[in-house]
Design a protein around this motif. Sequence first.
Motif, short mmCIF file in Angstrom:
data_model
loop_
_atom_site.label_atom_id
_atom_site.label_comp_id
_atom_site.label_asym_id
_atom_site.label_seq_id
_atom_site.Cartn_x
_atom_site.Cartn_y
_atom_site.Cartn_z
N LEU A 15 0.83 -1.21 0.00
CA LEU A 15 0.00 0.00 0.00
C LEU A 15 0.87 1.26 0.00
O LEU A 15 0.51 2.26 -0.63
CB LEU A 15 -0.96 -0.01 1.19
N GLY A 16 2.00 1.22 0.69
CA GLY A 16 2.92 2.34 0.68
C GLY A 16 3.50 2.59 -0.70
O GLY A 16 3.67 3.73 -1.13
N ALA A 45 0.79 4.33 -2.69
CA ALA A 45 0.09 5.37 -1.95
C ALA A 45 -0.34 6.54 -2.83
O ALA A 45 -1.32 7.23 -2.53
CB ALA A 45 0.95 5.87 -0.79
N ARG A 84 -6.68 1.17 1.00
CA ARG A 84 -5.72 2.28 1.10
C ARG A 84 -5.13 2.26 2.50
O ARG A 84 -5.80 1.93 3.46
CB ARG A 84 -6.44 3.62 0.90
N ALA A 85 -3.90 2.69 2.60
CA ALA A 85 -3.29 2.88 3.92
C ALA A 85 -3.82 4.20 4.48
O ALA A 85 -3.97 5.17 3.74
CB ALA A 85 -1.77 2.92 3.81
N LEU A 126 0.57 4.90 6.74
CA LEU A 126 1.68 5.45 5.95
C LEU A 126 2.80 5.95 6.84
O LEU A 126 3.98 5.82 6.48
CB LEU A 126 1.17 6.58 5.05
#
Length: 162
Positions: free
Chosen positions: A50-51, A54, A104-105, A110
């Motif tokens: 996810l990072g 992002a 999503r983070a 994050l």
Amino acid sequence: MSESDRPPPFVHRNLPRLLLEAREAVMQHTRPSLREHGLSDQQWRVLRVLGEHAADPAGVETGRVAREALLLGPSLTGVLTRMERDGLITRNRCPLDARRTVVRATPAGLTLVRTLSQTIEAHYQWMESQLGKERLAQLYALLDDVISLEAPEGVSADETEE
């Protein structure tokens, strides 16, 4: 046991076992930092994916998260449930296809990616200093070659990457 009952001797070393041992050796340095932040190995793999994505405002479809984090669907569901409970991710229906879910983070997730990436990158720098830049690059290239060699037809090494 007679000679004919014995299995033939192995000529090659046990590559899957060696790869697992190498993974565990690397993870011995990473795992304490993950545990310090309450993360399992699987949760970290999801956060890292996810990072890496992002900047994508649409989020990442769960099938892609599963592929890139090397998790089976049922395992991913449990991991995502815990991560959502802990405020690390959000899940929503895909606006283009309501049958799909995107992930999503969160800002907290994050932040954790940024914090842990510093520790992990420091370990990679140490590995590079021990092995040398060229040998580490060769290791990455060989692993990419093995992945490509063993990947199903039509799937590139990039699609199977962590």
